[in-house]
Design an enzyme around this catalytic site. Sequence first.
Site, mmCIF file in Angstrom:
data_model
loop_
_atom_site.group_PDB
_atom_site.id
_atom_site.type_symbol
_atom_site.label_atom_id
_atom_site.label_comp_id
_atom_site.label_asym_id
_atom_site.label_seq_id
_atom_site.Cartn_x
_atom_site.Cartn_y
_atom_site.Cartn_z
ATOM 1 N N HIS A 99 -18.492 3.871 1.376
ATOM 2 C CA HIS A 99 -18.852 3.791 3.099
ATOM 3 C C HIS A 99 -18.924 5.512 3.845
ATOM 4 O O HIS A 99 -19.295 5.503 4.550
ATOM 5 C CB HIS A 99 -18.213 2.504 3.126
ATOM 6 N N HIS A 129 -7.238 5.789 14.294
ATOM 7 C CA HIS A 129 -7.723 4.795 14.323
ATOM 8 C C HIS A 129 -6.442 4.124 12.869
ATOM 9 O O HIS A 129 -5.772 5.422 12.603
ATOM 10 C CB HIS A 129 -9.199 4.380 13.621
HETATM 11 O O1 LIG Z 1 -10.333 -2.131 1.011
HETATM 12 C C1 LIG Z 1 -9.127 -1.538 1.008
HETATM 13 O O2 LIG Z 1 -7.933 -1.602 1.133
HETATM 14 C C2 LIG Z 1 -9.007 -0.084 2.022
HETATM 15 C C3 LIG Z 1 -9.600 -0.566 3.629
HETATM 16 C C4 LIG Z 1 -10.471 -0.106 3.848
HETATM 17 O O3 LIG Z 1 -11.491 1.058 3.367
HETATM 18 C C5 LIG Z 1 -10.807 0.052 5.061
HETATM 19 C C6 LIG Z 1 -12.297 1.126 5.542
HETATM 20 C C7 LIG Z 1 -11.769 1.837 7.234
HETATM 21 C C8 LIG Z 1 -12.328 2.947 8.023
HETATM 22 O O4 LIG Z 1 -13.194 3.493 6.657
HETATM 23 C C9 LIG Z 1 -12.583 3.636 9.026
HETATM 24 O O5 LIG Z 1 -11.943 2.472 9.274
HETATM 25 O O6 LIG Z 1 -12.649 5.010 9.327
HETATM 26 FE FE LIG Z 2 -12.823 5.390 6.962
#
Ligand SMILES: O=C(O)CCC(=O)/C=C/C=C(\O)C(=O)O
Ligand SMILES: [Fe+2]
Length: 317
Positions: A115, A179
């Site tokens: 993402h 964050h």
């Molecule tokens: O899924 C996981 O274990 C990792 C967590 C995750 O992908 C968090 C992503 C958060 C972001 O992309 C963000 O806040 O930038």
């Molecule tokens: Fe991220």
Amino acid sequence: MTLALVNMSHSPLLQFSEASREVLDDLDGAFGAARRFAADFDPDLIVLFAPDHYNGFFYELMPQFCIGYEATGVGDYDSEAGPLDVPTEIAQRLAASVLVDGVDCAISLKMEVDHGAVQPLEILFGGITAKPVIPIFVNCVAPPFAPMRRVGAFGRAVGNFLRDLDARVLLIGSGGLSHDPPVPQIVTATEEQRKLLLNGRHPTAAARAARQQRVIDAAKAFARGEANIRDLNPKWDREFMSILSSGQLDRLDDWTAEEMAAEAGKSCHEVRTWVASHNAMKAAVGEYRSTFSYYRPIPELIAGFGVTTVLPVDAGA
Ligand SMILES: O=C(O)CCC(=O)/C=C/C=C(\O)C(=O)O
Ligand SMILES: [Fe+2]
């Protein structure tokens, strides 16, 4: 070469949070401004600096920078899955030029992106195949990290190549400001998390869903003030954004990874994508100016959320 730049935070929680209508509408307004900017510019190539969250890059072999010659979205958090339209020949020339410029950079003939790379393409252009895109991975989650001055040098090497390219190029830097979402850390990982961090490629649907639910639950707890997550730091975010808009990028050179994480949370390292993108812009065009800037701390997304657009000083108003 004609260049423009969009920087935007992303969040896997955009579709899954309990943020109020007011917050989401406010954010949509900022996305709309960036979308109009991108549409007006109408690039024929996107160069996208993006992090990865242990979906495409793992500790088995973790580069600091990697240029994709081909790339595929993995489809986490309902982001679009499938191949991106990567102009391989330009990506090859970009990588060769960056290396000649003195920055050792990995290449991938089979990059997988999550993402972090896909969301800005969806928000700005409606999908991952709308425009040709060269994805550039910048390590933002897996310590140890390249020094900030090296991130700047990498961005400038990309910009030096783009300066001589006959194309309208939109640079994108994707990632959050302060964050601290619950991304597992190698030093504290359980045995199961360690497997994921080493090589958790292509999890089962059930494993993916469990992983995502953990982040969604953490965001709800954080918004209630109950999660063990570092607070957002709007002061740090605003200072960072003002340094970028000042053009004095060398002021970031001596920021250390440890101090950054202590001030703004472990995932604040995603600002490295903004640092690379601004350095690329500056190397390619000289002075630049900010044309739009949005910032809001959004606990429901566990994100100090920023969206900015930038043009060369000598570009028309
Ligand atoms: O899924 C996981 O274990 C990792 C967590 C995750 O992908 C968090 C992503 C958060 C972001 O992309 C963000 O806040 O930038
Ligand atoms: Fe991220």
